[in-house]
Design a protein around this motif. Structure first.
Motif, PDB file in Angstrom:
ATOM      1  N   GLY A 338      -1.159  -5.860   3.395  1.00  0.00           N
ATOM      2  CA  GLY A 338       0.069  -5.141   3.545  1.00  0.00           C
ATOM      3  C   GLY A 338       0.017  -4.424   2.509  1.00  0.00           C
ATOM      4  O   GLY A 338       1.450  -3.296   3.091  1.00  0.00           O
ATOM      5  N   LEU A 339       0.297  -5.756   1.351  1.00  0.00           N
ATOM      6  CA  LEU A 339       0.924  -4.351  -0.261  1.00  0.00           C
ATOM      7  C   LEU A 339       0.123  -3.168  -0.042  1.00  0.00           C
ATOM      8  O   LEU A 339       0.956  -1.867   0.061  1.00  0.00           O
ATOM      9  N   THR A 340      -1.246  -2.874  -0.320  1.00  0.00           N
ATOM     10  CA  THR A 340      -1.549  -1.563   0.143  1.00  0.00           C
ATOM     11  C   THR A 340      -1.498  -0.652   0.772  1.00  0.00           C
ATOM     12  O   THR A 340      -1.107   1.046   0.857  1.00  0.00           O
ATOM     13  N   GLN A 341      -1.023  -1.049   2.239  1.00  0.00           N
ATOM     14  CA  GLN A 341      -0.243   0.215   2.955  1.00  0.00           C
ATOM     15  C   GLN A 341       1.308   0.385   3.204  1.00  0.00           C
ATOM     16  O   GLN A 341       1.730   0.816   3.067  1.00  0.00           O
ATOM     17  N   LYS A 342       1.801  -0.954   2.616  1.00  0.00           N
ATOM     18  CA  LYS A 342       3.191  -0.910   2.890  1.00  0.00           C
ATOM     19  C   LYS A 342       3.683   0.004   1.248  1.00  0.00           C
ATOM     20  O   LYS A 342       4.696   0.705   1.228  1.00  0.00           O
ATOM     21  N   TYR A 343       2.626   0.125   0.600  1.00  0.00           N
ATOM     22  CA  TYR A 343       3.390   1.040  -1.387  1.00  0.00           C
ATOM     23  C   TYR A 343       2.292   1.486  -1.196  1.00  0.00           C
ATOM     24  O   TYR A 343       0.506   1.524  -1.651  1.00  0.00           O
ATOM     25  N   PRO A 344       1.727   2.997  -0.303  1.00  0.00           N
ATOM     26  CA  PRO A 344       0.660   3.779  -0.871  1.00  0.00           C
ATOM     27  C   PRO A 344       0.552   3.806  -2.195  1.00  0.00           C
ATOM     28  O   PRO A 344      -0.468   4.668  -2.711  1.00  0.00           O
ATOM     29  N   ALA A 345       1.864   4.079  -2.372  1.00  0.00           N
ATOM     30  CA  ALA A 345       1.721   4.837  -3.944  1.00  0.00           C
ATOM     31  C   ALA A 345       0.608   3.732  -4.934  1.00  0.00           C
ATOM     32  O   ALA A 345      -0.116   4.537  -6.120  1.00  0.00           O
ATOM     33  N   LEU A 346       0.713   2.944  -4.648  1.00  0.00           N
ATOM     34  CA  LEU A 346      -0.525   1.893  -5.275  1.00  0.00           C
ATOM     35  C   LEU A 346      -1.747   2.715  -5.421  1.00  0.00           C
ATOM     36  O   LEU A 346      -2.356   2.685  -6.365  1.00  0.00           O
ATOM     37  N   GLU A 347      -1.958   3.067  -4.392  1.00  0.00           N
ATOM     38  CA  GLU A 347      -3.624   3.480  -3.848  1.00  0.00           C
ATOM     39  C   GLU A 347      -4.987   2.658  -4.352  1.00  0.00           C
ATOM     40  O   GLU A 347      -5.153   2.226  -4.993  1.00  0.00           O
ATOM     41  N   GLY A 348      -3.962   1.576  -3.699  1.00  0.00           N
ATOM     42  CA  GLY A 348      -4.916   1.015  -4.123  1.00  0.00           C
ATOM     43  C   GLY A 348      -5.942  -0.384  -2.873  1.00  0.00           C
ATOM     44  O   GLY A 348      -5.610  -0.152  -1.456  1.00  0.00           O
ATOM     45  N   GLU A 349      -6.901  -0.995  -2.978  1.00  0.00           N
ATOM     46  CA  GLU A 349      -7.902  -1.716  -2.763  1.00  0.00           C
ATOM     47  C   GLU A 349      -8.195  -2.954  -2.640  1.00  0.00           C
ATOM     48  O   GLU A 349      -8.116  -3.668  -3.734  1.00  0.00           O
ATOM     49  N   VAL A 350      -8.289  -3.730  -1.578  1.00  0.00           N
ATOM     50  CA  VAL A 350      -8.415  -5.258  -2.055  1.00  0.00           C
ATOM     51  C   VAL A 350      -9.594  -5.875  -2.173  1.00  0.00           C
ATOM     52  O   VAL A 350     -10.700  -5.505  -1.766  1.00  0.00           O
ATOM     53  N   TYR A 351      -9.725  -6.459  -3.573  1.00  0.00           N
ATOM     54  CA  TYR A 351     -10.263  -6.782  -4.132  1.00  0.00           C
ATOM     55  C   TYR A 351     -10.898  -8.316  -4.020  1.00  0.00           C
ATOM     56  O   TYR A 351      -9.201  -9.203  -4.342  1.00  0.00           O
ATOM     57  N   GLY A 352     -12.364  -9.037  -4.032  1.00  0.00           N
ATOM     58  CA  GLY A 352     -12.015 -10.222  -4.364  1.00  0.00           C
ATOM     59  C   GLY A 352     -12.184 -11.124  -3.255  1.00  0.00           C
ATOM     60  O   GLY A 352     -12.415 -10.739  -2.181  1.00  0.00           O
ATOM     61  N   ARG A 353     -12.125 -12.774  -3.185  1.00  0.00           N
ATOM     62  CA  ARG A 353     -12.675 -13.550  -2.105  1.00  0.00           C
ATOM     63  C   ARG A 353     -12.023 -15.048  -2.269  1.00  0.00           C
ATOM     64  O   ARG A 353     -12.261 -15.120  -3.412  1.00  0.00           O
ATOM     65  N   GLY A 354     -11.308 -15.342  -1.471  1.00  0.00           N
ATOM     66  CA  GLY A 354     -10.763 -16.683  -1.407  1.00  0.00           C
ATOM     67  C   GLY A 354      -9.276 -16.468  -2.365  1.00  0.00           C
ATOM     68  O   GLY A 354      -8.779 -15.969  -1.753  1.00  0.00           O
ATOM     69  N   LEU A 355      -9.230 -18.006  -3.122  1.00  0.00           N
ATOM     70  CA  LEU A 355      -8.599 -17.225  -4.392  1.00  0.00           C
ATOM     71  C   LEU A 355      -8.841 -16.638  -5.588  1.00  0.00           C
ATOM     72  O   LEU A 355      -7.706 -17.584  -6.285  1.00  0.00           O
ATOM     73  N   MET A 356      -9.775 -16.055  -5.597  1.00  0.00           N
ATOM     74  CA  MET A 356     -10.274 -15.237  -6.460  1.00  0.00           C
ATOM     75  C   MET A 356     -10.093 -13.525  -6.052  1.00  0.00           C
ATOM     76  O   MET A 356     -11.394 -13.118  -5.996  1.00  0.00           O
TER      77      MET A 356
END
Length: 426
Positions: A338-356
């Motif tokens: 949700g953060l990567t969509q809400k804040y496009p200036a992040l230019e973010g991508e979710v990485y990892g798995r579980g609580l890592m």
């Protein structure tokens, strides 16, 4: 001396100190998912001792068992002599962890740290196969001693060895060269071609999620194919589960969802449950060709860690515990996406798995700035990746949902203060 005075550390302690630079305060107390500094400021801990405190700080169940053991004059140090605390741990680990997962492993106590278990795994693989080289993977991290550094990808850490690092060949991790190319086809071509210059290795060593390397996550089908290749060529598969194991990725062992049974498994960090130094190396019984004392260590018989590790296993007797980790992992992943969509200036991508898990930002330096801002607001987390391009979240696996969300809200406030206004919901 004033509160939170860091002068003594800069004057007396070596320049090699690291985490204290990112978290510039003097901590004095910790409980559960919280820490406090000398000035009384409260922090939510999404760092968890770099994965050594999966159950948070000073877990009451483990604390009670440890205090009772100490008050009863229980043995602290015993090398590899038999003790009641070790016997209880061995029996319970087999009963609660190994048998329900149909895993038949011998348990070795190599010394108390993650690099100790990796060193023992490399030595055993070479001893069993009679071969020298080991295949490791790009961006992998396996420890700071010479053998472990030889299979580590990080250039800065490798240079710290001060000598050439040999007998390891680095191959591309899953998706290292993009999704369009199968990195294991590339690896196999080296094994098949007698002109490749790559000798048949003793082992392959990998993390299923690369903690220090930037939360790069191997797909389950990739892990299965690695396992198949190892079996085909008689190569031993070593899974370094020092950071990704003990529930951090949603199951006790991070490789469980792939349905594989590695030849050798390395565990440390959260194994003791309490942050006490403790490591084990697991391997198939037929690989147990050690001579007595051939690999040892003075502090491999740390009974206090046996006690707390046994107490930690009580949680794993209830299937609901593992399910709760996975449920919280879902909450965090949804929030981060949700953060990567809400804040496009992040230019973010979710990485990892579980609580890592975390977000990789394409904006140079932004992840480090977010981690710094979060610390100022009372949330402790760190960065990962070769250029600190990922901010990663390691909340305790037993954190309450409402406390988890409180930390996530601090994270969003930190991002909001550093990037452009979020996109409209309309």
């Amino acid at each position: 001396m004033t509160q939170n005075d860091l002068q003594v550390f800069s004057q007396i302690e070596s320049e090699v100190r690291s985490y204290c630079r990112g978290f510039p305060t003097v901590f004095t107390k910790a409980k559960g998912h919280k820490m406090w500094d000398e000035a009384g400021k409260e922090y939510i801990d999404f760092f968890s001792g770099a994965g050594a405190l999966n159950y948070g700080h000073n877990d009451e169940h483990m604390q009670e068992k440890l205090i009772d053991y100490i008050k009863d004059n229980g043995i602290t140090h015993s090398l590899d002599m038999a003790s009641t605390a070790k016997r209880t741990f061995l029996e319970k680990f087999k009963q609660v962890i190994l048998e329900p997962r149909d895993l038949d492993y011998k348990i070795m106590f190599p010394g108390p740290t993650g690099t100790n278990t990796v060193e023992s795994a490399l030595k055993l693989a070479r001893k069993v196969t009679g071969r020298t080289n080991v295949i490791s993977f790009t961006n992998g991290f396996h420890g700071m001693t010479i053998g472990s550094l030889s299979v580590t990808g990080n250039e800065t850490k490798r240079k710290g060895a001060g000598i050439p690092l040999h007998h390891a060949v680095t191959m591309p991790y899953d998706n290292f060269v993009g999704e369009e190319r199968d990195t294991l086809d590339y690896l196999e071509s080296f094994l098949e071609n007698s002109g490749s210059g790559v000798e048949l290795p003793a082992a392959m060593i990998l993390e299923t999620v690369q903690g220090e390397g930037g939360l790069n996550t191997a797909r389950m089908e990739w892990l299965k194919k690695v396992d198949e290749i190892c079996k085909q060529y008689g190569i031993l598969l070593i899974i370094d589960d020092v950071q990704a194991g003990v529930g951090r990725t949603g199951t006790f062992f991070s490789f469980e969802p792939a349905g594989i049974k590695p030849d050798i498994v390395c565990l440390s960090k959260s194994l003791s449950g309490y942050g006490l130094p403790f490591a084990i190396t697991l391997f198939r019984p037929e690989l147990d060709i050690w001579s007595p004392g051939e690999h040892n260590g003075t502090f491999r018989g740390f009974n206090h860690a046996f006690v707390t590790a046994t107490a930690a296993l009580d949680y794993w007797e209830d299937p609901k515990f593992e399910k709760s980790i996975q449920d919280k992992a879902g909450i965090v992943e949804d929030f981060l996406r949700g953060l990567t969509q809400k804040y496009p200036a992040l230019e973010g991508e979710v990485y990892g798995r579980g609580l890592m898990i975390g977000i990789k930002s394409a904006q140079e330096g932004l992840s480090a700035q977010i981690a710094e801002e979060a610390f100022n607001r009372g949330l402790i987390m760190e960065t990962a990746g070769m250029d600190d391009e990922v901010f990663k979240l390691f909340p305790p696996i037993n954190i309450a949902v409402e406390d988890l969300k409180e930390g996530l809200n601090i994270l969003e406030d930190s991002i909001k203060s550093l990037v452009k206004k979020p996109v409209s919901n309309q």
